[in-house]
Design an enzyme around this catalytic site. Structure first.
Site, PDB file in Angstrom:
ATOM      1  N   LEU A  20      -1.271  -2.681  10.310  1.00  0.00           N
ATOM      2  CA  LEU A  20      -1.884  -1.423  10.702  1.00  0.00           C
ATOM      3  C   LEU A  20      -3.402  -1.569  10.705  1.00  0.00           C
ATOM      4  O   LEU A  20      -4.007  -1.835   9.666  1.00  0.00           O
ATOM      5  CB  LEU A  20      -1.456  -0.304   9.758  1.00  0.00           C
ATOM      6  N   THR A  61      -5.145   6.278  15.348  1.00  0.00           N
ATOM      7  CA  THR A  61      -6.342   7.098  15.420  1.00  0.00           C
ATOM      8  C   THR A  61      -6.621   7.684  14.036  1.00  0.00           C
ATOM      9  O   THR A  61      -6.032   7.271  13.045  1.00  0.00           O
ATOM     10  CB  THR A  61      -6.153   8.203  16.474  1.00  0.00           C
ATOM     11  N   GLY A  86       0.816  -1.205   0.000  1.00  0.00           N
ATOM     12  CA  GLY A  86       0.000   0.000   0.000  1.00  0.00           C
ATOM     13  C   GLY A  86       0.850   1.255   0.000  1.00  0.00           C
ATOM     14  O   GLY A  86       0.485   2.259   0.612  1.00  0.00           O
ATOM     15  N   SER A 113      -7.022   0.066  12.913  1.00  0.00           N
ATOM     16  CA  SER A 113      -7.769   1.317  12.966  1.00  0.00           C
ATOM     17  C   SER A 113      -8.450   1.423  14.318  1.00  0.00           C
ATOM     18  O   SER A 113      -8.836   0.410  14.921  1.00  0.00           O
ATOM     19  CB  SER A 113      -8.823   1.355  11.855  1.00  0.00           C
ATOM     20  N   SER A 114      -8.634   2.648  14.783  1.00  0.00           N
ATOM     21  CA  SER A 114      -9.315   2.834  16.068  1.00  0.00           C
ATOM     22  C   SER A 114     -10.786   2.461  16.009  1.00  0.00           C
ATOM     23  O   SER A 114     -11.437   2.323  17.047  1.00  0.00           O
ATOM     24  CB  SER A 114      -9.161   4.286  16.529  1.00  0.00           C
ATOM     25  N   CYS A 115     -11.333   2.249  14.803  1.00  0.00           N
ATOM     26  CA  CYS A 115     -12.742   1.866  14.698  1.00  0.00           C
ATOM     27  C   CYS A 115     -12.977   0.417  15.129  1.00  0.00           C
ATOM     28  O   CYS A 115     -14.116  -0.036  15.172  1.00  0.00           O
ATOM     29  CB  CYS A 115     -13.272   2.085  13.284  1.00  0.00           C
ATOM     30  N   TYR A 128     -15.661  -2.681   8.043  1.00  0.00           N
ATOM     31  CA  TYR A 128     -14.223  -2.407   8.039  1.00  0.00           C
ATOM     32  C   TYR A 128     -13.607  -2.817   9.368  1.00  0.00           C
ATOM     33  O   TYR A 128     -12.531  -3.425   9.418  1.00  0.00           O
ATOM     34  CB  TYR A 128     -13.989  -0.922   7.766  1.00  0.00           C
ATOM     35  N   LYS A 149     -10.575  -5.552  10.240  1.00  0.00           N
ATOM     36  CA  LYS A 149      -9.352  -5.188  10.947  1.00  0.00           C
ATOM     37  C   LYS A 149      -9.165  -6.020  12.217  1.00  0.00           C
ATOM     38  O   LYS A 149      -8.036  -6.382  12.579  1.00  0.00           O
ATOM     39  CB  LYS A 149      -9.354  -3.687  11.266  1.00  0.00           C
ATOM     40  N   HIS A 200     -12.468  10.784   4.458  1.00  0.00           N
ATOM     41  CA  HIS A 200     -12.703  10.985   5.879  1.00  0.00           C
ATOM     42  C   HIS A 200     -12.986  12.462   6.155  1.00  0.00           C
ATOM     43  O   HIS A 200     -12.862  13.313   5.285  1.00  0.00           O
ATOM     44  CB  HIS A 200     -11.497  10.502   6.679  1.00  0.00           C
TER      45      HIS A 200
END
Length: 314
Positions: free
Chosen positions: A106, A165, A11, A108-110, A137, A141, A180
């Site tokens: 990596l 974050t 990526g 994600s905070s979600c 998503y 993750k 976003h």
């Protein structure tokens, strides 16, 4: 890692991946393996297997993902779940089977519950329901985290997982339908200024609070932790401070020089009420964020102005 390590940044054209490449190059790492989607589709198992067998990367940064804001997540749930699972499964498994020494995943905070206690500690994972607008998503993750932990437990594979974050900075996606909140606001206010529009409409009430980390800080933390951290536990990566969406909009309005008014469309969803990460573990490992929010947004806006002809889509 050492300067001649074979390092694959999955990526590398994205927001985070490109920042990791810049950081590695600045630190003198020159043996970087970079393959765009036209060369290597990470969703295709056979292609990923062939790439790893041929290139034999020693260190892998898994920054590739299908990403987007609330609208994109809510509109394309199948793609957000399936494609992210495909990418993660293929890369993590191929890295292990081809002898990589280290993989950094990596997330994600979600991944955390919608109503997790604030600031959110790493042990909040899987303690409550997710935010419905981006659960697809988030589930992907979470699966990536667990796959890293499973490969560590069963095979001794040194895979670590970092939870950033909300990120922003050069190379971001500024598409109004799929981006976003921060890059979307930059584009909205810029376009409104050019058009002389009397108002800018923003989604929701403006009351949710969000934490924002400059992507160059994220890259610095990612490389640092890849060099120094070898644990199974996930690590939050953030600044430890947050701002309301309304306050963020006022800040972007000021930086872009827009002089109209801000109107809230309360028929649109707010998403999670607050999402602030507990970064005490990160600090204990010896790293803290450096880029102040206003400074970072101003630099990002300048990058946006300088790159009008090459802004990427989602």
């Amino acid at each position: 890692m050492n300067p001649d390590s074979r390092i694959f940044v999955a990526g590398h054209r994205g927001l985070v991946g490109s920042a990791i490449v810049r950081r590695l190059q600045a630190l003198g790492y020159s043996n970087l393996l970079l393959a765009g989607r036209e060369v290597l589709d990470l969703r295709e198992r056979t292609a990923v297997d062939a790439f790893f067998a041929r290139e034999q990367p020693q260190v892998v940064f898994l920054a590739a993902a299908k990403v987007g804001g609330i609208h994109a997540n809510d509109t394309y749930p199948a793609e957000f779940l399936l494609e992210n699972l495909q990418i993660q499964n293929n890369v993590i498994d191929a890295a292990y089977r081809n002898g990589a020494h280290k993989l950094t995943f990596l997330g994600s905070s979600c991944i955390y519950p919608k109503f997790a206690e604030q600031p959110i500690r790493e042990d909040s994972l899987l303690t409550g329901p997710l935010e419905p607008t981006n659960e697809w998503y988030a589930i992907a993750k979470i699966a990536g985290i667990k796959l890293c932990q499973a490969y560590r437990r069963q095979y001794g594979f040194n895979a670590i997982s970092l939870m950033p974050t909300n990120l922003y900075g050069p190379g971001d996606n500024f598409d109004l339908d799929n981006s976003h909140v921060l890059p979307a606001l930059i584009r909205k206010f810029h376009q409104a200024k050019l058009a002389g529009a009397p108002e800018v409409v923003m989604w929701g009430t403006g009351t949710p609070r969000r934490e924002f980390l400059h992507v160059d800080d994220m890259a610095a933390a990612t490389v640092y932790l890849t060099q120094t951290y070898n644990g199974a536990d996930i690590v939050n990566v953030g600044v430890g401070d947050d701002i309301s969406i309304r306050e963020l909009a006022e800040l972007v309005k000021d930086i872009t020089g827009y002089t109209g008014r801000i109107v809230n469309d309360t028929s649109k969803p707010d998403g999670t009420p607050r999402k602030l990460l507990d970064v005490s573990r990160l600090h204990s490992l010896g790293w803290k964020a450096q880029v102040e929010l206003r400074e970072g947004i101003a630099a990002t806006y300048q990058w946006f102005l300088d790159n009008q002809q090459s802004l990427r889509a989602a």
